[in-house]
Design a protein around this motif. Structure first.
Motif, PDB file in Angstrom:
ATOM      1  N   CYS A 515       0.888  -1.144  -0.111  1.00 10.67           N
ATOM      2  CA  CYS A 515       0.040  -0.166   0.061  1.00 10.67           C
ATOM      3  C   CYS A 515       0.803   1.347  -0.245  1.00 10.67           C
ATOM      4  O   CYS A 515       0.769   2.112  -0.556  1.00 10.67           O
ATOM      5  CB  CYS A 515      -0.857   0.124   1.080  1.00 10.67           C
ATOM      6  SG  CYS A 515      -2.368  -1.199   1.172  1.00 10.67           S
ATOM      7  N   ALA A 518       2.043   1.637  -3.286  1.00  9.54           N
ATOM      8  CA  ALA A 518       1.062   2.255  -4.363  1.00  9.54           C
ATOM      9  C   ALA A 518       0.768   3.838  -4.016  1.00  9.54           C
ATOM     10  O   ALA A 518       0.589   4.519  -5.109  1.00  9.54           O
ATOM     11  CB  ALA A 518      -0.224   1.454  -3.962  1.00  9.54           C
ATOM     12  N   VAL A 521       3.653   5.814  -5.901  1.00 14.52           N
ATOM     13  CA  VAL A 521       3.383   5.754  -7.157  1.00 14.52           C
ATOM     14  C   VAL A 521       2.220   6.533  -7.750  1.00 14.52           C
ATOM     15  O   VAL A 521       2.122   7.236  -8.714  1.00 14.52           O
ATOM     16  CB  VAL A 521       3.066   4.277  -8.103  1.00 14.52           C
ATOM     17  CG1 VAL A 521       2.807   4.354  -9.395  1.00 14.52           C
ATOM     18  CG2 VAL A 521       4.234   3.291  -7.601  1.00 14.52           C
ATOM     19  N   SER A 522       1.209   6.735  -6.927  1.00 15.55           N
ATOM     20  CA  SER A 522       0.166   7.699  -7.246  1.00 15.55           C
ATOM     21  C   SER A 522       0.419   9.076  -6.952  1.00 15.55           C
ATOM     22  O   SER A 522      -0.023   9.944  -7.758  1.00 15.55           O
ATOM     23  CB  SER A 522      -0.920   7.328  -5.994  1.00 15.55           C
ATOM     24  OG  SER A 522      -1.353   5.939  -6.091  1.00 15.55           O
ATOM     25  N   GLY A 547       2.341   4.290 -14.268  1.00 18.40           N
ATOM     26  CA  GLY A 547       2.070   4.498 -13.055  1.00 18.40           C
ATOM     27  C   GLY A 547       0.809   3.893 -12.558  1.00 18.40           C
ATOM     28  O   GLY A 547       0.585   3.437 -11.646  1.00 18.40           O
ATOM     29  N   CYS A 550       0.789   0.159 -12.494  1.00 16.86           N
ATOM     30  CA  CYS A 550       1.798  -0.109 -11.137  1.00 16.86           C
ATOM     31  C   CYS A 550       0.782  -0.225 -10.302  1.00 16.86           C
ATOM     32  O   CYS A 550       0.870  -0.915  -9.157  1.00 16.86           O
ATOM     33  CB  CYS A 550       2.848   0.591 -11.150  1.00 16.86           C
ATOM     34  SG  CYS A 550       4.131   0.059  -9.820  1.00 16.86           S
ATOM     35  N   THR A 551       0.137   1.062  -9.936  1.00 17.48           N
ATOM     36  CA  THR A 551      -0.658   1.456  -8.692  1.00 17.48           C
ATOM     37  C   THR A 551      -1.838   0.284  -8.699  1.00 17.48           C
ATOM     38  O   THR A 551      -2.223  -0.412  -7.413  1.00 17.48           O
ATOM     39  CB  THR A 551      -1.173   2.478  -8.888  1.00 17.48           C
ATOM     40  OG1 THR A 551      -0.204   3.805  -8.761  1.00 17.48           O
ATOM     41  CG2 THR A 551      -2.431   3.063  -7.587  1.00 17.48           C
ATOM     42  N   LEU A 555      -2.065  -2.304  -5.537  1.00 18.04           N
ATOM     43  CA  LEU A 555      -3.277  -2.327  -4.710  1.00 18.04           C
ATOM     44  C   LEU A 555      -3.816  -3.677  -4.553  1.00 18.04           C
ATOM     45  O   LEU A 555      -4.229  -4.202  -3.572  1.00 18.04           O
ATOM     46  CB  LEU A 555      -4.153  -1.248  -4.921  1.00 18.04           C
ATOM     47  CG  LEU A 555      -3.587   0.053  -4.675  1.00 18.04           C
ATOM     48  CD1 LEU A 555      -4.672   1.130  -5.267  1.00 18.04           C
ATOM     49  CD2 LEU A 555      -3.548   0.129  -3.164  1.00 18.04           C
TER      50      LEU A 555
END
Length: 571
Positions: A515, A518, A521-522, A547, A550-551, A555
């Motif tokens: 998390c 994530a 990356v967010s 991105g 990947c997020t 998650l």
């Protein structure tokens, strides 16, 4: 209780690292060699570093020589009074920093005019200089210090750890001091109005200075943590003292130069370094106390809850500073010129808000334990955002003679506090793992394969632009490397580390790590909607799609890990 051999040659068994009584020669040779190296470092520049000749900006050898000789002199004193382990460790501290100092001084071979070392050299022309005898003596001094440290290591044999090796409270403070030293050596040593003394922070410095500074920044906290965790209190005490002395030889000359030269003004780097020196020297005293289990009983350690609370406070400070930096002006531009920093500063809003949120939740007992692994990952959003801001500020200062404003200073301070929060949270994780049986831990395939998928996606998210536009080259990891690129590198390292460690962690801890990755990356993804407005023809770059993918993978993997209850003891 483990007995320590006294100076008289007692045959009592020793389980802690001790210099072998039948091999005093390595320690004597190490002290002698380090003393020779210190003399070369302190007096070698008097022979002249470059040709044609150019002297130092002030007579610095009365300062440099005592600083260089301090470690071997203290080592000789401790050896004489019966503490050979302390003496040996004292020489190891300077040896750890010797490679970084050696590479730093290679700048005198490449381009002496850009060394920005007034205690050693001040040129007064733009003509090319060639290295002279003093440069080779200076480099030889660093090599001698390194070899002396290696000889000192040979004088220590390793045995069982004592109870002092688990003093997490001391370790936390020492790591904070080591990190402070790392930040200090990466900053500019001073500010200057002298056109022939133009210092730069490590990221904008010539290659030898950059590499040498990075070696110092890695070596200082690594050595500090190693010595603080040493099983023998004598080794811990000597190592921290030696490291403090070696660091003083790096940060004190710029401070003295500022005091004696009117063209120079104070910068924060040496000041932070001096704080680290005092902290390491002070912490060497409790580190040298021999606390056995029989004598003191259970060690008094900071509890997991206290460490989490401290990390939360630092995270709240870091997040608040990031928000303040986003709200304040970053740079003061000359009249009529456009400020390049407002758009990069927008990324500080989600970064600061995220740190404030995580810090606040860590203070809640029910969620703090689960959320603890998030902080050592998510802290990188602050340097990720701040690096873009500082890149714009540095560019404006160099190209338009602008001046840094309060926002840029707040952004830099936010990075420092965020890193401290992450370090303390990581130490808290070590305390937590001391109470958990990890012998049955195994690689979780449910987490492993999606994490492997996330690795190339994360690399793409940070390596290629999220915003593209005509006549615009975005900072990158492999191309157009700039100050902003360091934020990308740090963030990418955190995401990769979380993805690699998650399959080996307990399910809930793995979910927290993923998390955190994530969220990092967010923030990178949010760069597009927050900053694309500065370009009339802005388009989403491939990094945006990497991105987002990947997020989603991170998650989804975190959700799968959180639902994994195959082994309740590992949940």
């Amino acid at each position: 209780m483990t007995a320590r051999p006294d100076l008289g040659g007692s045959s009592a068994p020793a389980t802690n690292p001790q210099p072998t009584p039948d091999r005093p020669a390595p320690l004597r040779a190490a002290i002698a060699l380090t003393a020779v190296g210190a003399a070369l470092v302190g007096l070698g520049p008097l022979a002249g570093l470059v040709a044609p000749g150019a002297s130092a900006a002030f007579a610095a050898w009365p300062l440099l020589l005592p600083l260089a000789l301090a470690a071997p002199a203290l080592a000789a004193a401790f050896a004489k009074v019966g503490h050979p382990a302390t003496a040996a460790a004292l020489l190891i501290g300077p040896a750890v920093l010797a490679p970084g100092r050696l590479v730093l001084d290679l700048q005198f071979l490449v381009n002496a005019g850009r060394a920005a070392r007034p205690e050693l050299l001040r040129v007064d022309t733009l003509d090319a200089y060639t290295p002279s005898a003093g440069t080779w003596l200076l480099l030889a001094g660093h090599v001698a210090s390194l070899v002396g440290g290696l000889l000192a290591v040979r004088g220590i044999q390793h045995g069982e750890e004592s109870a002092g090796a688990h003093r997490q409270g001391l370790l936390t403070l020492v790591l904070c001091a080591g990190f402070l030293a790392a930040v200090a050596v990466l900053m500019a040593p001073f500010a200057s109005d002298d056109p022939y003394l133009l210092p730069n922070p490590a990221v904008d410095a010539p290659l030898p200075v950059l590499v040498g500074s990075v070696l110092l920044a890695v070596g200082a906290p690594t050595a500090a943590g190693f010595f603080a965790g040493a099983g023998d209190p004598d080794v811990a005490r000597g190592g921290l003292l030696g490291l403090a002395v070696a660091l003083a030889g790096i940060v004190l000359p710029p401070l003295v130069a500022v005091a004696v030269l009117d063209q120079l003004t104070l910068a924060w780097g040496p000041v932070l370094g001096l704080v680290a020196v005092v902290a390491l020297a002070t912490l060497a005293l409790p580190a040298g106390r021999n606390r056995s289990v029989e004598a003191t009983g259970d060690l008094s350690l900071p509890t997991f809850t206290r460490l989490i609370a401290l990390a939360a406070v630092f995270a709240l400070i870091a997040g608040t500073l990031a928000l303040v930096a986003a709200a304040m002006p970053q740079v003061e531009m000359p009249f009529g010129l456009r400020d390049p920093s407002p758009y990069p500063a927008r990324v500080l809003w989600p970064a600061g808000g995220l740190l404030v949120l995580v810090g606040g939740l860590l203070l809640l007992p029910r969620v703090g334990r689960w959320l603890r692994p998030v902080l050592p990952v998510v802290w990188v959003v602050v340097p990720l955002a701040a690096a873009g801001v500082l890149d714009a500020v540095f560019t404006a200062m160099q190209a338009a003679e602008a001046e840094a404003d309060y926002g840029s200073w707040a952004a830099g301070a936010a990075v420092l506090f965020a890193a401290l929060a992450a370090a303390i949270a990581a130490v808290a994780g070590g305390v937590e793992r001391d109470d958990v049986d990890l012998t049955e831990m195994a690689m979780h395939r449910l987490v492993l394969f999606p994490s492997l998928v996330a690795l190339p996606l994360g690399a793409g998210a940070f390596s290629v632009p999220v915003v593209t536009a005509s006549d615009y080259t975005a900072p990158g990891v492999f191309t157009a490397f700039s100050t902003a690129s360091w934020g990308l590198v740090i963030a990418l390292a955190a995401v990769v580390g979380a993805a690699v460690l998650a399959p080996m962690c307990r399910p809930q801890r793995a979910a927290a790590l993923l998390c955190g990755a994530a969220l990092v990356v967010s923030v990178r993804v949010l760069e597009y909607p927050l900053t694309a407005g500065r370009f009339p023809d802005a388009n989403p770059g491939p990094g945006l799609w990497f991105g987002l993918a990947c997020t989603a993978v991170l998650l989804g993997t975190a959700l799968a890990a959180a639902r994994s209850r195959r082994d309740p003891e590992l949940a």
